[in-house]
Design a protein around this motif. Sequence first.
Motif: not given
Length: 339
Positions: A262-272
Amino acid sequence: MTTLTAGGTLLGANQPADRFYAGGERIAAFRGDGAARPHTPEDWVGSVTPLFGEASLGRTVLPDGTALADAVAADPVAWLGEEHVAAFGADTCLLVKLLDAGQRLPVHAHPDVPFAAEHLGLAHGKTEAWIFLEPADVHLGFTREVGEDELARWVSAQDTAAMLGAMHRLSVEAGDAVLVPAGTAHAIGEGAFLVELQEPTDLSILMEWDGFAIDGAVAGHLGLGFDRALRAVDRRALSREQVESLRTARARDGGSLLAAAAPFFRAERVRGDSVLEAGFSVLVCTAGAATLTFESGDSLDVRRGATALLPHAAGVWSVTAGPGFEAIRCRPPSPADAV
């Protein structure tokens, strides 16, 4: 700029040619845009970052011919949002790549923020993370303390067997996400295909180059000389538990990935079907198809292999998903979590 701020834009491939390691076939197949050129193993997506030592190579050019870096600099609030600009200025704080390892990558490491600031005058180091689209093996971190002189001897002699023999080997599955803190020695295995998030630099310290199409003795130390550059390598022993803690195993469910990053970047998986908050984003569609609808009413269709750039000014956006739709949304750090 008006069209872009009303919604999002699809990005074509941005693959610097003649890289020093093989790959590119999986990127071409994923994108569905024809045969791959040899030695194009990286697709720099939504990039404001040039290759190390280059003025513009690697930077994304938008469909209207404007460099993304120039567009962001001209209207940072529209692209990045007021809170981001207050915290970081016009810095996107993010580089996303598709990476296809046509051969095992050499053992290398990246400097952290303090080292990059002191020795290179840069605001970012290169903490990175990998989200795997196919199974692979990787080497990550040392199993024991490595002495400063010992590491220098390995590099000077190009003793690959000693380097790899002192590193953890990790087998990953499709869906696994792995954080690679700056300084950690690593080598991605042949056949790996992944989405990579990183700080927006191209800073690599090569410990291995024998057998690769690069003169590492000249190009492997960021112009600092190995005496200084190798000080950026974390030579501490990591336990197996510490290495495993860097992996979010089979992170296929929707929602946040890589919380420790989180201090560097964010990622999330999007489904549906989904509704997603406003924010500068790079979206990589990894399966199925969907329609993205923005506050302006504009919409964008994406399918497996598509990459899309979404400015903050697009506002809240919704996903109307087809069967099996999945995507990875890559974002800068939240101002609240910044380093």
